[in-house]
Enzyme design. Sequence first.
Site, PDB file in Angstrom:
ATOM      1  N   GLU A   1      94.440  45.537 -27.488  1.00 46.26           N
ATOM      2  CA  GLU A   1      95.826  45.244 -27.863  1.00 46.26           C
ATOM      3  C   GLU A   1      96.709  46.487 -27.835  1.00 46.26           C
ATOM      4  O   GLU A   1      97.915  46.390 -27.694  1.00 46.26           O
ATOM      5  CB  GLU A   1      95.846  44.612 -29.270  1.00 46.26           C
ATOM      6  CG  GLU A   1      97.194  44.072 -29.681  1.00 46.26           C
ATOM      7  CD  GLU A   1      97.087  42.946 -30.701  1.00 46.26           C
ATOM      8  OE1 GLU A   1      96.123  42.147 -30.616  1.00 46.26           O
ATOM      9  OE2 GLU A   1      97.954  42.861 -31.584  1.00 46.26           O
TER      10      GLU A   1
ATOM     11  N   ASP B   1      93.135  42.243 -30.952  1.00 46.55           N
ATOM     12  CA  ASP B   1      92.893  42.104 -32.388  1.00 46.55           C
ATOM     13  C   ASP B   1      92.376  40.700 -32.721  1.00 46.55           C
ATOM     14  O   ASP B   1      92.718  39.720 -32.078  1.00 46.55           O
ATOM     15  CB  ASP B   1      94.187  42.353 -33.189  1.00 46.55           C
ATOM     16  CG  ASP B   1      94.615  43.819 -33.139  1.00 46.55           C
ATOM     17  OD1 ASP B   1      93.863  44.638 -32.578  1.00 46.55           O
ATOM     18  OD2 ASP B   1      95.706  44.120 -33.654  1.00 46.55           O
TER      19      ASP B   1
ATOM     20  N   TYR C   1      95.308  52.101 -39.560  1.00 45.75           N
ATOM     21  CA  TYR C   1      96.411  51.284 -39.092  1.00 45.75           C
ATOM     22  C   TYR C   1      97.254  50.776 -40.252  1.00 45.75           C
ATOM     23  O   TYR C   1      96.734  50.178 -41.200  1.00 45.75           O
ATOM     24  CB  TYR C   1      95.795  50.106 -38.337  1.00 45.75           C
ATOM     25  CG  TYR C   1      96.744  49.339 -37.493  1.00 45.75           C
ATOM     26  CD1 TYR C   1      97.339  49.941 -36.385  1.00 45.75           C
ATOM     27  CD2 TYR C   1      97.040  48.018 -37.768  1.00 45.75           C
ATOM     28  CE1 TYR C   1      98.205  49.227 -35.586  1.00 45.75           C
ATOM     29  CE2 TYR C   1      97.889  47.301 -36.978  1.00 45.75           C
ATOM     30  CZ  TYR C   1      98.477  47.910 -35.894  1.00 45.75           C
ATOM     31  OH  TYR C   1      99.328  47.200 -35.106  1.00 45.75           O
TER      32      TYR C   1
END
Length: 845
Positions: free
Chosen positions: A7, A102, A316
Amino acid sequence: MELIITEKDNAARRIAEILSEGSATAERRNGVNVYRWGDTRVVGLSGHVVGVDFPPEYNDWRDVEPAELIDAEVTKEPTQENIVTTLKTLSRRADEAVVATDYDREGELIGKEAYELIREETDIPVSRVRFSSITEREVRNAFADAEEIDFDLAAAGEARQIIDLVWGAALTRFLSLSARQLGDDFISVGRVQSPTLKLIVDREREIEAFDPEDYWEIFADLQKNGSGFEAQYFYDDDGSEAERVWNEADADAAYADLTSVDAATVTSVRRRTRTDSPPTPFNTTAFISAASSLGYSAQRAMSIAEELYTAGYMTYPRTDNTVYPDDLEEDVLLDEFVGSPTFGEDAESLLEQDDIVATEGDEETTDHPPIHPTGEIPSKADISEDEWEIYELVVRRFFATVAEAATWERLRVVSEAGGRSLKANGKRLVEPGYHAVYPYSSASENHVPDVEEGEELSISEVRLDAKQTQPPRRYGQSRLIETMEDLGLGTKATRHNTLEKLYDRGYIEGDPPRPTALANAVVEAAEEFADRVVSDDMTAQLERDMTRIANGEATLEEVADESREMLQEVFDELAASREEIGEHLQESLKADKTLGPCPECGESMLVRRSRQGSYFVGCDGFPECRNTLPLPSTGEPLVLDETCEEHDMHHVKMLAGRDTFVHGCPRCEAEKADESDDEVIGPCPECGVAPAEQRDEGGDAAEGGDAEEGGELAIKHLRSGSRLVGCTRYPDCDYSLPLPRNGDIEVTEEFCEEHDLPELVVDPDSDDPWELGCPICNFEEYQARNAVEDLEDLNGIGAATADKLAAAGIESLEDLRAADPDGIAAEVQGVSAGQVQDWQSELEA
DNA sequence: GCAAGGTC
């Protein structure tokens, strides 16, 4: 060849590292990183690389009836040409492809989009791998057991895309057309932004409708061995304890009773210990909320988190997950911090615990872990102060989640005086637990001394406080984001952007945000004709429909068609009221721009825009009345609530990002300029005569009188409110230097040797005077500083990177434009040639 | 040029 698609680039790099056991190398293709080893290639997308839209014949808002969009075709077009091209090129040479986006619904859709791009080129097999975190074990297991793309789940995401586009575009165009707002200032509506705006509007309505009620509270100071504490009067109100007294006579009576005696008798003492559990791991919303109590806006907190993530210091930042994954070894991560000057001691004390068990929140997802530090630790000098403060917050939150609970001792003392009851609640932190490593949550104590039942305490003072009930408080940014999350509005990655959008569209202003007149009008119109679009029900229903599609109980077409029918019904009702809605919106737009009465004709003065695009204040009576006032040249004007008493004019704020400032009353500013004289400070460097020459020429008046030269620099006040050092021969000579907008300016006796100008001091009499110095030297420093800040506005350049670039001689956008990417990559650690190329192409754009 | 969702 095997092609793996992730992604984002970061995930591509880490997966390549794991699967290749570190042997993968990176190469740039069309500005896209491709990781390779053996017969395998890994490429990272950038989220969605294709987007939904209407065919071009629907582009012109004026030529298309908004309702036509309801049944218009919805197409998908590449939005990231470079990545799409690279993916297609790679797929032509591939024998098989693996989608490793993801592990969530949007990831499934992004994977399906990649699948369709591949299918335009070849019919190689395409499989799907799913893993909960990018770790060696998870990734290897996933690749050993590849599955198929879940097309139903992807279709659920597509239904959302279509419904959002059709509703959003059709209603946005309808409102914009009805109010004749077709430029940059169109009037937008959407499934997420409009219910969010309604939250703010509804709260403002509650505040406006609020009718305050009087009440009284009584406090008594009690003494025990010279140490005092506060107790509050309370009474029994139908079986429950009440402190507020709602009528004055009752309050006076209680006050009289309490002041008629000078001691209180303790009637009950209750001791309890309470455990105070450590906080759960950070998801995006909790992180934004914690950063907000440190003074960071949602947008700023996320942008710093992004920089810290990109630099490798934390995980993240966009996640809903509040449960650390199984493979996170808390003790190993803690160990990384041992020896750190800031965190070492705390890490060691946490490691001494018998066992280390992390807290868990309610939400567990499969795409990303909760936000936590990676274990790579920056030094304070590597990053900016703000970045460090946010980094420390993230580290300490992780510490807190593995720390022990705190213990409080609560002490409740009830006493009687003059037949009235008093209570005092004390709290004392017995075991600090996680508070020792996490100073952000309150650990304040309230001291109440040890007393016994029957004990007499002297009363040193009794206070009767008259109070009023308060209206509900406005939502702050972080409270809004929390509420959005509770209502299911938006996602972890979009909520803070939605708030920014509401600011940009002129719907809200200030912090805590308040709705503008336009926002009220938009919400009112939507409530009357398209209630769904301002209600969180639309999202709730959409979620249910998406679940049905994902489970195979409904199709994308069925759900989309049903939604289109509902929108058609909305438009059937709207059509008759188009003009009425338009007028109401236009009135509100005007209200947001109205400053106050025109002193010449009594009409309203409005913020307007000239044909050249600059803003000014003009009379609504134009062309009969031509009265105008200037506004500063930088930024977008915003009319504030605050008014100038003298002129009955609203103050104006100029929004210009980091250069935002309050201009104030435009009439006051203009008058101030009219009244002030220019103050000459020295010769103009462009057309003036240097003092040395003047001395050489002695008193020779003939030479000095030449009109073509001899200009002098003076401190000038402009009617637009700005000040500058400019040439007295303006406009024949337009040399000028900027001065700060506010503060008294003192011209000192000190002279700059280089420029022959006096040094200036701003606010010389204040506590914190600013020695601005020679205005030319100051301007040069100012330009250098601005150049660095411009650099930091580029994607992926934070203070840390800007600092490193400056050391390599890149101090401005011009320097960067002219730089050799490979040279920079060689000289600056952590910066690749590809990144430099990205910045250069961003500059060109 | 419209939305919301990814991403940087």
